[in-house]
Design a protein around this motif. Structure first.
Motif, PDB file in Angstrom:
ATOM      1  N   LEU A  56      72.448  16.841 -17.027  1.00 29.99           N
ATOM      2  CA  LEU A  56      73.887  16.816 -17.279  1.00 29.99           C
ATOM      3  C   LEU A  56      74.298  17.981 -18.175  1.00 29.99           C
ATOM      4  O   LEU A  56      75.384  18.555 -17.993  1.00 29.99           O
ATOM      5  N   GLY A  57      73.428  18.342 -19.122  1.00 26.02           N
ATOM      6  CA  GLY A  57      73.737  19.478 -19.980  1.00 26.02           C
ATOM      7  C   GLY A  57      73.946  20.753 -19.189  1.00 26.02           C
ATOM      8  O   GLY A  57      74.891  21.506 -19.430  1.00 26.02           O
ATOM      9  N   ALA A  58      73.061  21.017 -18.237  1.00 29.45           N
ATOM     10  CA  ALA A  58      73.196  22.224 -17.415  1.00 29.45           C
ATOM     11  C   ALA A  58      74.483  22.199 -16.603  1.00 29.45           C
ATOM     12  O   ALA A  58      75.180  23.225 -16.476  1.00 29.45           O
ATOM     13  N   MET A  59      74.818  21.042 -16.049  1.00 32.10           N
ATOM     14  CA  MET A  59      76.021  20.947 -15.240  1.00 32.10           C
ATOM     15  C   MET A  59      77.289  21.108 -16.085  1.00 32.10           C
ATOM     16  O   MET A  59      78.274  21.700 -15.636  1.00 32.10           O
ATOM     17  N   GLN A  60      77.264  20.573 -17.305  1.00 29.85           N
ATOM     18  CA  GLN A  60      78.428  20.741 -18.183  1.00 29.85           C
ATOM     19  C   GLN A  60      78.591  22.207 -18.586  1.00 29.85           C
ATOM     20  O   GLN A  60      79.712  22.726 -18.646  1.00 29.85           O
ATOM     21  N   LEU A  61      77.501  22.871 -18.865  1.00 28.15           N
ATOM     22  CA  LEU A  61      77.586  24.293 -19.188  1.00 28.15           C
ATOM     23  C   LEU A  61      78.164  25.087 -18.021  1.00 28.15           C
ATOM     24  O   LEU A  61      78.999  25.977 -18.206  1.00 28.15           O
ATOM     25  N   ALA A  62      77.730  24.760 -16.817  1.00 28.53           N
ATOM     26  CA  ALA A  62      78.225  25.457 -15.628  1.00 28.53           C
ATOM     27  C   ALA A  62      79.709  25.193 -15.415  1.00 28.53           C
ATOM     28  O   ALA A  62      80.437  26.059 -14.912  1.00 28.53           O
ATOM     29  N   GLN A  63      80.159  24.015 -15.808  1.00 26.42           N
ATOM     30  CA  GLN A  63      81.566  23.655 -15.600  1.00 26.42           C
ATOM     31  C   GLN A  63      82.471  24.335 -16.621  1.00 26.42           C
ATOM     32  O   GLN A  63      83.597  24.717 -16.290  1.00 26.42           O
ATOM     33  N   HIS A  64      81.988  24.520 -17.830  1.00 27.63           N
ATOM     34  CA  HIS A  64      82.862  24.996 -18.909  1.00 27.63           C
ATOM     35  C   HIS A  64      82.658  26.461 -19.273  1.00 27.63           C
ATOM     36  O   HIS A  64      83.390  26.981 -20.122  1.00 27.63           O
ATOM     37  N   ILE A  65      81.673  27.119 -18.660  1.00 22.10           N
ATOM     38  CA  ILE A  65      81.495  28.562 -18.844  1.00 22.10           C
ATOM     39  C   ILE A  65      81.537  29.204 -17.472  1.00 22.10           C
ATOM     40  O   ILE A  65      80.698  28.907 -16.619  1.00 22.10           O
ATOM     41  N   ALA A  66      82.506  30.071 -17.260  1.00 23.05           N
ATOM     42  CA  ALA A  66      82.689  30.670 -15.937  1.00 23.05           C
ATOM     43  C   ALA A  66      81.437  31.441 -15.526  1.00 23.05           C
ATOM     44  O   ALA A  66      81.050  32.397 -16.218  1.00 23.05           O
ATOM     45  N   PRO A  67      80.790  31.044 -14.428  1.00 24.55           N
ATOM     46  CA  PRO A  67      79.527  31.697 -14.040  1.00 24.55           C
ATOM     47  C   PRO A  67      79.691  33.162 -13.699  1.00 24.55           C
ATOM     48  O   PRO A  67      78.768  33.959 -13.903  1.00 24.55           O
ATOM     49  N   ASN A  68      80.867  33.549 -13.188  1.00 25.63           N
ATOM     50  CA  ASN A  68      81.053  34.955 -12.809  1.00 25.63           C
ATOM     51  C   ASN A  68      81.182  35.869 -14.027  1.00 25.63           C
ATOM     52  O   ASN A  68      81.162  37.090 -13.902  1.00 25.63           O
ATOM     53  N   GLU A  69      81.312  35.284 -15.224  1.00 23.67           N
ATOM     54  CA  GLU A  69      81.398  36.082 -16.438  1.00 23.67           C
ATOM     55  C   GLU A  69      80.044  36.232 -17.130  1.00 23.67           C
ATOM     56  O   GLU A  69      79.925  36.966 -18.120  1.00 23.67           O
ATOM     57  N   LEU A  70      79.021  35.530 -16.618  1.00 25.23           N
ATOM     58  CA  LEU A  70      77.713  35.549 -17.269  1.00 25.23           C
ATOM     59  C   LEU A  70      76.819  36.654 -16.714  1.00 25.23           C
ATOM     60  O   LEU A  70      76.766  36.871 -15.501  1.00 25.23           O
ATOM     61  N   ASP A  71      76.099  37.317 -17.608  1.00 25.13           N
ATOM     62  CA  ASP A  71      75.060  38.248 -17.174  1.00 25.13           C
ATOM     63  C   ASP A  71      73.805  37.493 -16.758  1.00 25.13           C
ATOM     64  O   ASP A  71      73.075  37.936 -15.874  1.00 25.13           O
ATOM     65  N   PHE A  72      73.546  36.357 -17.405  1.00 26.72           N
ATOM     66  CA  PHE A  72      72.345  35.586 -17.097  1.00 26.72           C
ATOM     67  C   PHE A  72      72.496  34.145 -17.558  1.00 26.72           C
ATOM     68  O   PHE A  72      73.293  33.833 -18.447  1.00 26.72           O
ATOM     69  N   PHE A  73      71.725  33.274 -16.921  1.00 22.58           N
ATOM     70  CA  PHE A  73      71.571  31.883 -17.335  1.00 22.58           C
ATOM     71  C   PHE A  73      70.077  31.590 -17.247  1.00 22.58           C
ATOM     72  O   PHE A  73      69.503  31.588 -16.158  1.00 22.58           O
ATOM     73  N   VAL A  74      69.451  31.351 -18.397  1.00 26.39           N
ATOM     74  CA  VAL A  74      68.017  31.077 -18.441  1.00 26.39           C
ATOM     75  C   VAL A  74      67.815  29.631 -18.889  1.00 26.39           C
ATOM     76  O   VAL A  74      68.341  29.215 -19.927  1.00 26.39           O
ATOM     77  N   ALA A  75      67.086  28.871 -18.096  1.00 22.88           N
ATOM     78  CA  ALA A  75      66.777  27.477 -18.430  1.00 22.88           C
ATOM     79  C   ALA A  75      65.308  27.371 -18.807  1.00 22.88           C
ATOM     80  O   ALA A  75      64.454  27.997 -18.185  1.00 22.88           O
ATOM     81  N   PHE A  76      65.037  26.575 -19.827  1.00 21.02           N
ATOM     82  CA  PHE A  76      63.658  26.336 -20.227  1.00 21.02           C
ATOM     83  C   PHE A  76      63.172  25.038 -19.598  1.00 21.02           C
ATOM     84  O   PHE A  76      63.616  23.944 -19.948  1.00 21.02           O
ATOM     85  N   SER A  77      62.258  25.189 -18.640  1.00 21.90           N
ATOM     86  CA  SER A  77      61.660  24.070 -17.927  1.00 21.90           C
ATOM     87  C   SER A  77      60.265  23.828 -18.497  1.00 21.90           C
ATOM     88  O   SER A  77      59.946  24.291 -19.588  1.00 21.90           O
ATOM     89  N   SER A  78      59.440  23.093 -17.772  1.00 17.46           N
ATOM     90  CA  SER A  78      58.127  22.723 -18.285  1.00 17.46           C
ATOM     91  C   SER A  78      57.062  22.776 -17.195  1.00 17.46           C
ATOM     92  O   SER A  78      57.332  22.465 -16.021  1.00 17.46           O
ATOM     93  N   LEU A  79      55.865  23.132 -17.610  1.00 18.60           N
ATOM     94  CA  LEU A  79      54.701  23.082 -16.725  1.00 18.60           C
ATOM     95  C   LEU A  79      54.467  21.668 -16.209  1.00 18.60           C
ATOM     96  O   LEU A  79      53.887  21.478 -15.137  1.00 18.60           O
ATOM     97  N   ALA A  80      54.952  20.670 -16.951  1.00 14.46           N
ATOM     98  CA  ALA A  80      54.799  19.279 -16.519  1.00 14.46           C
ATOM     99  C   ALA A  80      55.468  19.031 -15.173  1.00 14.46           C
ATOM    100  O   ALA A  80      55.034  18.179 -14.401  1.00 14.46           O
ATOM    101  N   ALA A  81      56.527  19.777 -14.878  1.00 10.98           N
ATOM    102  CA  ALA A  81      57.211  19.602 -13.597  1.00 10.98           C
ATOM    103  C   ALA A  81      56.368  20.095 -12.427  1.00 10.98           C
ATOM    104  O   ALA A  81      56.585  19.684 -11.286  1.00 10.98           O
TER     105      ALA A  81
END
Length: 394
Positions: A175-200
């Motif tokens: 939900l955090g990622a989706m809220q960020l995408a909703q409230h920060i215009a993606p076309n204005e971003l140079d990058f979006f980096v998510a920290f995932s896990s080897l557990a996945a």
């Protein structure tokens, strides 16, 4: 842990058969069914050639960078790295706000002349997140990049996992990622980096919810990249001192099964390479593996899961070549579960499937044997790709 993605052609009865039949085909951590065909994601060496899936980035002095989970741990260390690269304005978000243990790290950023803004906010709350972003909006230095490092651990076996515990772990990443995408215009971003896990990728007993949350981030970043965005999901192995594994005391247990922790400087050096040089895939893995101990752990897990060597694909990929016999107790449980589910009416088939799976899983405990030998090999340069499976189609 298995991630199974199905298309809309599956009805409830087909899904029930699929869950049962999955245990009789070659093991894969990520599986997709499309029009009756089974596909699996495999790890393969990432080749340093061709156009990068995630292009090289640079930090701009005329921008604001948002770091979720940025008030502690890996998030705060990443914020410090951004500042060292020239970032002049950082918006650091965390649920608890500034605490005694991270106050000095934030103060150090400010002494360096960086505008480091610390905000206590639950990023899963869209209204609260929007208010913080609006409060800190600055047209001269707009938000140009996001590092999504927020995470929560709340381990539990499938038998004990309830909805509240599941959502507690899923919410910050999903939900955090989706809220960020909703409230920060993606076309204005140079990058979006998510920290995932080897557990996945490799799975981790008791962390089904955490694996699912990180799997979502991996898929979301791949989806955004397909739309032309600069999106990257880094599947981190455990870290020493500042990572979740260290904070929750799991580092020693993970090392015992062949997953030693990264030192902070090693992790940030890997991040720097991926950020500044780009990546040939959108979901790189950064970690280390002690092959001897990992192989032994996978043998144990294969017996626990009732897999033969032919079905233990992930173990074989790590170099295991001796056959592991199928547990007759699990084989009997599998047969009984299949009969029970197929005999159930459509209305209670789901509940009987879940009840049967819980009963099977709670009969066994994962045994771990530490090996006296050690051979550590980096796995920082691997990527996933989809390949048709040799397993049976549904």
């Amino acid at each position: 842990v298995r991630r199974i993605d199905v298309d809309e052609s599956q009805d409830d009865a087909s899904l029930a058969r699929l869950l049962i039949d999955e245990r009789a085909v070659p093991y894969a951590s990520t599986v997709a069914y499309r029009l009756g065909k089974r596909y699996v994601a495999e790890l393969c060496p990432s080749l340093p050639m061709g156009a990068p899936a995630f292009p090289p980035q640079r930090v701009r002095a005329d921008a604001t960078y948002v770091v979720t989970g940025g008030l502690s741990g890996i998030g705060l260390r990443t914020a410090q790295w951004l500042a060292a690269q020239g970032a002049s304005r950082l918006l650091l978000l965390g649920r608890r706000g500034v605490q005694d243990e991270n106050r000095e790290g934030i103060a150090e950023l400010q002494r360096q002349g960086v505008t480091a803004i610390a905000e206590a906010v639950d990023i899963t709350d869209g209204s609260a997140l929007a208010a913080v972003l609006q409060k800190n909006h600055q047209s001269a230095r707009p938000v140009r990049g996001v590092v999504h490092a927020a995470a929560v651990l709340d381990d539990g076996t499938l038998a004990s996992l309830d909805d509240a515990q599941l959502l507690h772990v899923l919410a910050p990443k999903v939900l955090g990622a989706m809220q960020l995408a909703q409230h920060i215009a993606p076309n204005e971003l140079d990058f979006f980096v998510a920290f995932s896990s080897l557990a996945a990728v490799l799975g981790n007993p008791g962390q089904g919810a955490y694996c699912a949350a990180n799997s979502f981030l991996d898929s979301l970043m791949e989806s955004w990249a397909a739309e032309g965005r600069a999106a990257l999901s880094i599947a981190w192995g455990p870290w020493t001192e500042i990572g979740l594994a260290a904070r929750t005391g799991q580092g020693q247990r993970l090392a015992a099964i062949g997953l030693p922790s990264l030192r902070a400087q090693e992790g940030m050096a890997a991040f720097a390479r991926l950020f500044s040089s780009g990546s040939t895939c959108n979901c790189p893995i950064v970690g280390a593996i002690d092959r001897v101990r990992w192989q032994e752990a996978m043998r144990t897990r294969a017996v626990w899961m009732g897999q033969s060597e032919d079905s233990a694909s992930s173990s074989r990929a790590m170099g295991i070549t001796d056959a592991t016999p199928t547990s007759p107790v699990i084989e009997k449980s599998r047969t009984n579960l299949r009969d029970t589910v197929l005999a159930a009416t459509e209305s209670d088939r789901r509940e009987r499937t879940l009840a049967g799976l819980r009963e099977m899983l709670t009969k066994f405990t994962l045994r771990q044997k530490a090996s006296m030998k050690s051979e550590v090999a980096p796995i920082a340069r691997y990527q996933r790709h989809e390949a048709p499976s040799n397993g049976s189609a549904m």
